[in-house]
Write an enzyme that holds these catalytic residues in place. Sequence first.
Site, mmCIF file in Angstrom:
data_model
loop_
_atom_site.group_PDB
_atom_site.id
_atom_site.type_symbol
_atom_site.label_atom_id
_atom_site.label_comp_id
_atom_site.label_asym_id
_atom_site.label_seq_id
_atom_site.Cartn_x
_atom_site.Cartn_y
_atom_site.Cartn_z
ATOM 1 N N CYS A 64 -9.738 -7.909 8.529
ATOM 2 C CA CYS A 64 -9.178 -7.154 9.408
ATOM 3 C C CYS A 64 -10.100 -6.775 10.764
ATOM 4 C CB CYS A 64 -9.012 -5.748 9.079
ATOM 5 S SG CYS A 64 -8.199 -4.471 10.357
ATOM 6 N N CYS A 97 -13.677 -0.261 10.855
ATOM 7 C CA CYS A 97 -13.679 0.984 10.136
ATOM 8 C C CYS A 97 -14.744 1.023 8.923
ATOM 9 C CB CYS A 97 -12.378 1.482 9.449
ATOM 10 S SG CYS A 97 -10.793 1.121 10.561
ATOM 11 N N CYS A 139 -13.978 0.990 5.169
ATOM 12 C CA CYS A 139 -13.098 -0.086 4.421
ATOM 13 C C CYS A 139 -13.375 -1.196 4.101
ATOM 14 C CB CYS A 139 -12.060 -0.243 5.504
ATOM 15 S SG CYS A 139 -10.342 -1.094 5.024
ATOM 16 N N CYS A 174 5.114 1.909 -0.776
ATOM 17 C CA CYS A 174 4.185 1.570 0.542
ATOM 18 C C CYS A 174 3.546 0.525 0.686
ATOM 19 C CB CYS A 174 3.168 3.155 0.873
ATOM 20 S SG CYS A 174 2.370 3.044 2.267
ATOM 21 N N CYS A 182 7.996 2.816 3.211
ATOM 22 C CA CYS A 182 6.726 3.241 3.937
ATOM 23 C C CYS A 182 5.855 2.053 4.346
ATOM 24 C CB CYS A 182 5.709 4.310 3.291
ATOM 25 S SG CYS A 182 4.431 4.878 4.294
ATOM 26 N N CYS A 218 3.532 9.759 8.286
ATOM 27 C CA CYS A 218 2.558 10.075 7.036
ATOM 28 C C CYS A 218 1.251 10.070 7.685
ATOM 29 C CB CYS A 218 2.867 9.021 5.976
ATOM 30 S SG CYS A 218 1.787 8.999 4.839
ATOM 31 N N ARG A 234 -0.392 14.711 -0.118
ATOM 32 C CA ARG A 234 -0.789 13.705 -1.474
ATOM 33 C C ARG A 234 -2.022 13.630 -1.797
ATOM 34 N NH1 ARG A 234 1.198 9.570 0.826
ATOM 35 N NH2 ARG A 234 3.309 10.245 0.334
HETATM 36 N N1 SAM Z 1 -4.814 -1.015 8.578
HETATM 37 C C1 SAM Z 1 -4.063 0.026 8.588
HETATM 38 C C2 SAM Z 1 -4.407 1.262 9.294
HETATM 39 O O1 SAM Z 1 -5.752 1.275 9.499
HETATM 40 O O2 SAM Z 1 -3.989 2.249 9.809
HETATM 41 C C3 SAM Z 1 -3.546 0.148 7.466
HETATM 42 C C4 SAM Z 1 -4.219 0.163 6.159
HETATM 43 S S1 SAM Z 1 -5.695 1.217 6.050
HETATM 44 C C5 SAM Z 1 -6.693 0.695 4.543
HETATM 45 C C6 SAM Z 1 -4.921 2.821 5.521
HETATM 46 C C7 SAM Z 1 -5.801 3.920 5.140
HETATM 47 O O3 SAM Z 1 -6.471 3.949 3.974
HETATM 48 C C8 SAM Z 1 -6.911 4.352 6.142
HETATM 49 O O4 SAM Z 1 -6.597 4.912 7.317
HETATM 50 C C9 SAM Z 1 -7.805 5.169 5.409
HETATM 51 O O5 SAM Z 1 -7.578 6.568 5.495
HETATM 52 C C10 SAM Z 1 -7.516 4.820 3.818
HETATM 53 N N2 SAM Z 1 -8.696 4.260 3.278
HETATM 54 C C11 SAM Z 1 -9.255 3.001 3.614
HETATM 55 N N3 SAM Z 1 -10.182 2.596 2.625
HETATM 56 C C12 SAM Z 1 -10.450 3.865 2.040
HETATM 57 C C13 SAM Z 1 -11.428 4.235 1.035
HETATM 58 N N4 SAM Z 1 -12.414 3.255 0.694
HETATM 59 N N5 SAM Z 1 -11.224 5.292 0.526
HETATM 60 C C14 SAM Z 1 -10.312 6.197 0.582
HETATM 61 N N6 SAM Z 1 -9.317 5.833 1.811
HETATM 62 C C15 SAM Z 1 -9.441 4.708 2.427
HETATM 63 C C1 DTB Z 2 -3.537 6.523 2.617
HETATM 64 O O1 DTB Z 2 -3.856 7.520 3.132
HETATM 65 N N1 DTB Z 2 -4.004 6.022 1.302
HETATM 66 C C2 DTB Z 2 -3.770 4.837 1.077
HETATM 67 C C3 DTB Z 2 -2.343 4.725 1.981
HETATM 68 N N2 DTB Z 2 -2.651 5.655 3.062
HETATM 69 C C4 DTB Z 2 -2.215 3.370 2.530
HETATM 70 C C5 DTB Z 2 -4.688 3.641 1.065
HETATM 71 C C6 DTB Z 2 -5.948 4.068 -0.011
HETATM 72 C C7 DTB Z 2 -6.909 3.213 0.181
HETATM 73 C C8 DTB Z 2 -7.878 3.185 -0.838
HETATM 74 C C9 DTB Z 2 -8.831 2.021 -0.526
HETATM 75 C C10 DTB Z 2 -8.396 0.666 -1.059
HETATM 76 O O2 DTB Z 2 -7.782 0.626 -2.156
HETATM 77 O O3 DTB Z 2 -8.718 -0.495 -0.366
HETATM 78 FE FE1 SF4 Z 3 -8.502 -2.409 9.196
HETATM 79 FE FE2 SF4 Z 3 -9.320 -1.203 7.109
HETATM 80 FE FE3 SF4 Z 3 -9.597 -0.301 9.379
HETATM 81 FE FE4 SF4 Z 3 -7.074 -0.305 8.599
HETATM 82 S S1 SF4 Z 3 -8.623 0.863 7.890
HETATM 83 S S2 SF4 Z 3 -7.796 -0.935 10.490
HETATM 84 S S3 SF4 Z 3 -7.460 -2.218 7.162
HETATM 85 S S4 SF4 Z 3 -10.391 -1.859 8.795
#
Ligand code: SAM
Ligand code: DTB
Ligand code: SF4
Length: 323
Positions: free
Chosen positions: A52, A56, A59, A96, A127, A187, A260
């Site tokens: 990506c 973030c 992530c 989702c 979703c 959401c 959730r």
């Molecule tokens: N790329 C899209 C975005 O950022 O909206 C969708 C996927 S992103 C992985 C969805 C959400 O997962 C993020 O906004 C964050 O709140 C959550 N998330 C990502 N990594 C995480 C982690 N290591 N632990 C908990 N929540 C996480």
């Molecule tokens: C949200 O708030 N939590 C989910 C969903 N929206 C997409 C994602 C959690 C991701 C946890 C870290 C991972 O598995 O990479």
């Molecule tokens: Fe990309 Fe992860 Fe940020 Fe979503 S949360 S925009 S997947 S870096």
Amino acid sequence: MTPARWTQDAAQALYDAPLPELMFRAQGVHRARFDPCAVEAASLVSIKTGGCPEDCGYCSQSAHHKTGVAATKLMEVDNVLAEAARAKAGGATRFCMGAAWRGPKARDMDQVCAMIAGVKALGLEACVTLGMLTPAQVAALAGAGLDYYNHNVDTSPAFYPRIATTRTLDDRLETLAHVRAGGVKVCSGGIVGMGESVADRLAMLVLLANLDPPPESVPLNMWNEIAGTPVAAMQEKVDPVAFARLVAVARILMPASVVRLSAGRHALSDEAQALCFLAGANSIFTGDMLLTTGNPAREADVRLMARLGLRLEAVTPRAAAPA
Ligand code: SAM
Ligand code: DTB
Ligand code: SF4
């Protein structure tokens, strides 16, 4: 009476109340709008993992960090639908689909719309979480039958610049406005445990609660530790009681929203999760995987629900009683 707009002070006062007072209030709000014994089950699949362009700091999928997560192409529709059928057989009512994009490209849209239509045809709520959207993209997704769009505010306005620099919280809010205007349910929630203060956590809830209307669905994630990310150096262990307090405040601020317990459940004991359900949480992710990290096994959740006398089923808020 619920104030029309919530303030940071009001949220802090709720959070600081003796636990029995906070829980009593949250349970009253919860019971007024929901069956307190019903918990929604949603399942996740990562339809496009890693690589990506966003940075973030929490992530695993950002190309800016070395986390060992390999980038994949967008999944084939049939493979996604096979996962959706498995999720349904496992008791999920919502499916989702997440993609590690800044936003979808024009060439991706038809494939994602086919996934949404297929998930709906299986009788599941659909979703997706695909990053930022234009109004035209919202319209296309809505046309395919999309029920919910997940796009988290992630943290407070003050803390946001510490966790991402390639986009702003205002960018996130703009996409949420497009989703709302396009008639797709919202959401949106965030993450705790990234080194933010309690005031930041509450500011995030106040921001969500003051959206008009608030999101129908509010995922609260405890940060799932990802080695190699900037947040790994900033993280702070979350006290489960503090997390339950936050759930209770979310419930009171957003009475008709489904709250959730999202990422991080495997770091919570059965007893801590029970406290969160008592505080008004009424949704979980089921299935062994979230996007790139693990989730409690289905059998563990079935045992937990039986232990607490809770039912996994779709939840919908009742209309508010007249004032
Ligand atoms: N790329 C899209 C975005 O950022 O909206 C969708 C996927 S992103 C992985 C969805 C959400 O997962 C993020 O906004 C964050 O709140 C959550 N998330 C990502 N990594 C995480 C982690 N290591 N632990 C908990 N929540 C996480
Ligand atoms: C949200 O708030 N939590 C989910 C969903 N929206 C997409 C994602 C959690 C991701 C946890 C870290 C991972 O598995 O990479
Ligand atoms: Fe990309 Fe992860 Fe940020 Fe979503 S949360 S925009 S997947 S870096």
